[in-house]
Motif scaffolding. Sequence first.
Motif, PDB file in Angstrom:
ATOM      1  N   THR A   1       7.066  10.225   6.231  1.00 40.19           N
ATOM      2  CA  THR A   1       6.495  11.063   7.273  1.00 40.19           C
ATOM      3  C   THR A   1       5.200  10.406   7.716  1.00 40.19           C
ATOM      4  N   LEU A   2       5.014  10.268   9.013  1.00 41.09           N
ATOM      5  CA  LEU A   2       3.807   9.612   9.547  1.00 41.09           C
ATOM      6  C   LEU A   2       3.553   8.267   8.871  1.00 41.09           C
ATOM      7  N   GLY A   3       4.619   7.555   8.601  1.00 37.64           N
ATOM      8  CA  GLY A   3       4.485   6.198   8.087  1.00 37.64           C
ATOM      9  C   GLY A   3       4.285   6.080   6.584  1.00 37.64           C
ATOM     10  N   LEU A   4       4.116   7.200   5.907  1.00 34.60           N
ATOM     11  CA  LEU A   4       3.939   7.118   4.444  1.00 34.60           C
ATOM     12  C   LEU A   4       5.079   7.865   3.758  1.00 34.60           C
ATOM     13  N   PHE A   5       5.352   7.436   2.545  1.00 33.86           N
ATOM     14  CA  PHE A   5       6.458   8.061   1.806  1.00 33.86           C
ATOM     15  C   PHE A   5       6.166   9.534   1.515  1.00 33.86           C
ATOM     16  N   ASN A   6       7.225  10.329   1.558  1.00 31.43           N
ATOM     17  CA  ASN A   6       7.062  11.772   1.368  1.00 31.43           C
ATOM     18  C   ASN A   6       6.375  12.183   0.057  1.00 31.43           C
ATOM     19  N   PRO A   7       6.764  11.574  -1.092  1.00 36.01           N
ATOM     20  CA  PRO A   7       6.128  12.043  -2.330  1.00 36.01           C
ATOM     21  C   PRO A   7       4.606  11.955  -2.279  1.00 36.01           C
ATOM     22  N   PHE A   8       4.089  10.957  -1.549  1.00 32.37           N
ATOM     23  CA  PHE A   8       2.634  10.898  -1.441  1.00 32.37           C
ATOM     24  C   PHE A   8       2.105  12.132  -0.713  1.00 32.37           C
ATOM     25  N   TRP A   9       2.776  12.492   0.384  1.00 29.23           N
ATOM     26  CA  TRP A   9       2.312  13.665   1.134  1.00 29.23           C
ATOM     27  C   TRP A   9       2.399  14.921   0.281  1.00 29.23           C
ATOM     28  N   ILE A  10       3.514  15.037  -0.446  1.00 25.49           N
ATOM     29  CA  ILE A  10       3.679  16.226  -1.291  1.00 25.49           C
ATOM     30  C   ILE A  10       2.511  16.307  -2.284  1.00 25.49           C
ATOM     31  N   ALA A  11       2.271  15.192  -2.967  1.00 27.64           N
ATOM     32  CA  ALA A  11       1.198  15.172  -3.966  1.00 27.64           C
ATOM     33  C   ALA A  11      -0.159  15.411  -3.306  1.00 27.64           C
TER      34      ALA A  11
ATOM     35  N   LEU B   1      -0.985  11.424  -9.764  1.00 23.91           N
ATOM     36  CA  LEU B   1      -1.927  12.337  -9.130  1.00 23.91           C
ATOM     37  C   LEU B   1      -1.576  13.784  -9.481  1.00 23.91           C
ATOM     38  N   LEU B   2      -0.296  14.124  -9.359  1.00 22.15           N
ATOM     39  CA  LEU B   2       0.110  15.505  -9.654  1.00 22.15           C
ATOM     40  C   LEU B   2      -0.141  15.863 -11.115  1.00 22.15           C
ATOM     41  N   ILE B   3       0.285  14.969 -11.990  1.00 22.27           N
ATOM     42  CA  ILE B   3       0.076  15.204 -13.416  1.00 22.27           C
ATOM     43  C   ILE B   3      -1.418  15.328 -13.714  1.00 22.27           C
ATOM     44  N   GLY B   4      -2.182  14.450 -13.082  1.00 22.98           N
ATOM     45  CA  GLY B   4      -3.632  14.458 -13.297  1.00 22.98           C
ATOM     46  C   GLY B   4      -4.262  15.761 -12.831  1.00 22.98           C
ATOM     47  N   VAL B   5      -3.837  16.245 -11.668  1.00 27.29           N
ATOM     48  CA  VAL B   5      -4.389  17.502 -11.153  1.00 27.29           C
ATOM     49  C   VAL B   5      -4.104  18.630 -12.149  1.00 27.29           C
ATOM     50  N   GLY B   6      -2.855  18.693 -12.620  1.00 24.05           N
ATOM     51  CA  GLY B   6      -2.489  19.754 -13.574  1.00 24.05           C
ATOM     52  C   GLY B   6      -3.300  19.658 -14.851  1.00 24.05           C
TER      53      GLY B   6
ATOM     54  N   ILE C   1       0.842  -1.196   0.000  1.00 22.97           N
ATOM     55  CA  ILE C   1       0.000   0.000   0.000  1.00 22.97           C
ATOM     56  C   ILE C   1       0.878   1.247   0.000  1.00 22.97           C
ATOM     57  N   MET C   2       1.959   1.198   0.789  1.00 16.95           N
ATOM     58  CA  MET C   2       2.854   2.350   0.843  1.00 16.95           C
ATOM     59  C   MET C   2       3.529   2.592  -0.499  1.00 16.95           C
ATOM     60  N   ASN C   3       3.981   1.514  -1.113  1.00 20.37           N
ATOM     61  CA  ASN C   3       4.604   1.647  -2.437  1.00 20.37           C
ATOM     62  C   ASN C   3       3.618   2.213  -3.447  1.00 20.37           C
ATOM     63  N   LEU C   4       2.402   1.688  -3.343  1.00 18.36           N
ATOM     64  CA  LEU C   4       1.351   2.107  -4.264  1.00 18.36           C
ATOM     65  C   LEU C   4       1.110   3.616  -4.163  1.00 18.36           C
ATOM     66  N   LEU C   5       0.988   4.083  -2.926  1.00 16.02           N
ATOM     67  CA  LEU C   5       0.723   5.506  -2.726  1.00 16.02           C
ATOM     68  C   LEU C   5       1.895   6.349  -3.230  1.00 16.02           C
ATOM     69  N   ARG C   6       3.098   5.831  -3.044  1.00 13.56           N
ATOM     70  CA  ARG C   6       4.256   6.593  -3.512  1.00 13.56           C
ATOM     71  C   ARG C   6       4.258   6.677  -5.040  1.00 13.56           C
ATOM     72  N   SER C   7       4.052   5.559  -5.702  1.00 14.22           N
ATOM     73  CA  SER C   7       4.079   5.584  -7.167  1.00 14.22           C
ATOM     74  C   SER C   7       2.928   6.412  -7.720  1.00 14.22           C
ATOM     75  N   MET C   8       1.839   6.380  -7.010  1.00 10.94           N
ATOM     76  CA  MET C   8       0.660   7.095  -7.479  1.00 10.94           C
ATOM     77  C   MET C   8       0.851   8.602  -7.471  1.00 10.94           C
TER      78      MET C   8
END
Lengths: 337, 508
Positions: free
Chosen positions: A174-184, A57-62, A46-53
Amino acid sequence: MKNEKKKRGLLEIRGLRAALTAFAGLIVIYVAFGLINTKVFSMQNIMNLLRSMSKYLLIGVGQSYVMITGNIDLSIGSVVGMSAMLTATLMTLGVAPILAIGASLLCGVVIGIVNGTLVGKFKLPPFIATLGTMFVARGVAYMVNGNRNTDNIGITLGKETADRFQNIFYYGKTLGLFNPFWIAFVIFLVFFFILSKTRSGRHIYAIGSNADAAKLSGVDVTATTIKAYLVSSFCAVIVGVILAAQAGMGNMDAGLSYEMYGVAASVIGGVSPLGGSGLLLGTFAGAALWQTLENGLNLIHAPVGIQRLAIGIIVVMAVLMDIFLRSGSARSTKKSD
Amino acid sequence: MRNGGIRMENIIVSMNHISKSFPGVKALDDVSFELREGEVMALLGENGAGKSTLMKVLSGVYTRDEGTLTIRGKEYGDLTPKLAREVGVAIIHQELNMCRDLTVAENMFLGREVMNGISLNNAQMDAEAKKYMDELGVDISPRQIVGDLPVSKQQMIEIAKALSVNAKILIMDEPTSALTSREIEELFRIIHKLKADGHGIVYISHRLEELSHIADRVTIMRDGQFIESGNFKDYTMDEIISLMVGREIKEKFPRIPAHRGEKVFEVKDLNAGRMVRDINFSLYAGEIVGFAGLMGAGRTETTRAIFGVDKKTSGRFFLDGKEIRIDKPFDAIKAGVVLAPEDRKKDGLCTKLSVRHNLALPNLDWICGAGGIVSAAKEEELCDKAVESLSIKTSGLEVDANTLSGGNQQKIVVGKWLARTSRVVIFDEPTRGIDVGAKVEIYHLMNQLKEQGIAVMFVSSEMPEILGFSDRIIVMCDGRITGELDAKNATQNEVLKLATAFESKLGV
């Protein structure tokens, strides 16, 4: 009575039904893969998934921002590449990471303004205008480091600085999840809020629905178009930084065809390619659905070709379903005279 | 195919006890309709009365739930659009369906091109197209690009196309809404000719005054039901209107006495291209000024130039004696000068957005708090007020604006400005294409504004409305103001004379 009225109103919000459908699809796919291979349900996965996603997510938002204005941004992938190369090159030259990122953001802003001005002010077809900037940005990505990928970003800054950069933007948690997920996720939340709750968000929808009417209601169409393209460039730059952090170097072909991934995530989530409707919530679901599919197919060792094939089918199915849903609801609500 | 002797009593369409429901709406309820050879049947009713639905049943677009349908002596159980075309039913659409970049002949033969082996036989198609144009007595070359032609000519091509497929039953839906009075005369000439040739014509129009020129019989519908049918000359206009509306409309134009106040707004030396030349006029508080003129007189262009939509070469604006700058619509809105534009679908509404978003759009500056965040409470209040005061009929604020009927859409176009404290409200063709009931509501609204001391300017191409509703009339022709009349004493002839006062030297 009042309550009932409110509830019905909620489901009538344009795009919500499509977004919820995408979430439903996401859950079905996730559970289906999980039943085949229980590793899918593991915390690690799940953590890997959120990181890759996070990239999708960012591209999609833009891309969603631009699509809701009724336009498209083909330069996103190249801006990702430009940002990755520029950030990494500057760092190999000893520039502090924060300044390197700043420089990339600045270039992204320029591309965004150019795109928005060409489309909003000079009325170039967005496909053509951003096709131009797509080549330009990719050209810059190639030229930045003299037509080759960069060395390791720590080459002059030292391993410690390089590691810190890579941790902040990719490998750290951060808080158990990879940073890029939090950034996105934070960027997603901010733009979600702007789009749904603020004046400039309303303007984005309005020009996508009917630019003439929006103009006559006092909306500055050019400025709003530029804003949308700035959002897409900004998101692309951040993805570039994430990619540079992931690889620890700049890759000239980073972000190749990401703009289309953005279109796919948006469309799966119910953002109309014609503009005027769609929710970032849907884009979130779209990006997650895609990543889940990719992740699940990886875990069951399906060939890469299958991933592409499946995504292609899902994109078309999502739009087809939207058309059927809409023609169904149009028949039921449309009153003819 | 041509019938020798045409007998007036030959019934070519007979629809009996037709019902059609959509989920939640009974669009047609036991409606009967009859069309004879060689007659013009006016099909009348307010928006939403079911006229278009009935015609869509006749042309096979909708399948009826109940009832029988007989066309030219043969009963049809299941009618498809293709079958309807084959048996001679043709619709001349309100919004013309043409490929604008193709030629006249290419459009006429679209989908049934004449082939010469594997290549197109253009010569024959051109010749055929020409033949039908000649038959109608209109001067259109088959090789012209359709998009270059005015709407009136495009309409003729649609009619010619219908004739070329042997249509016997022509359905015309608001055919005159985009035509000038001369073009309307031309259309009527052709309708008379079609009549004489034995075609049956169903004529749908909101412009009741034009019916006396062409209608033989009339069928009136209301709320999906058949109300009455009979010879047109047996009815008075007032009878027709009250049958359509189901209630007596006492005053068609509820003009209230003017209390002309201070000068509010003044336009000086406005120039914007050929259609807006040397425009000077003033608007006063509590007065409704009607802008009359033929189509293409430059009235819409004038409103757009004032509102800052189109570029102008010169022009000064004074609000309460103080000069204001208007370079873009937002400048005008901020100053309190607002415009409800002519073309609802194109300029007035974001059709894909909800009623709520449409009403809020121009008011976001004041319903947004710090940081541009929309205040849901203020928005709700604004929308509720607009919906209530204009009695906009909608099933909720979240539905898309384009699901509403024309009259209700127009109310949104107008309603979004009412929440603001405006000084000048400009209406461009506010009652075009909406039904009688909605028209009266728009008139009442304009009266309310007038009573509040707001200067109201309205552009209208309907003479009775201009004469009956304005306090003062300004007439334009060819981009210039050609005269100003006091509405109380003005006559139709005076207005028309000014509206056709072209500059002779231009020779256009």
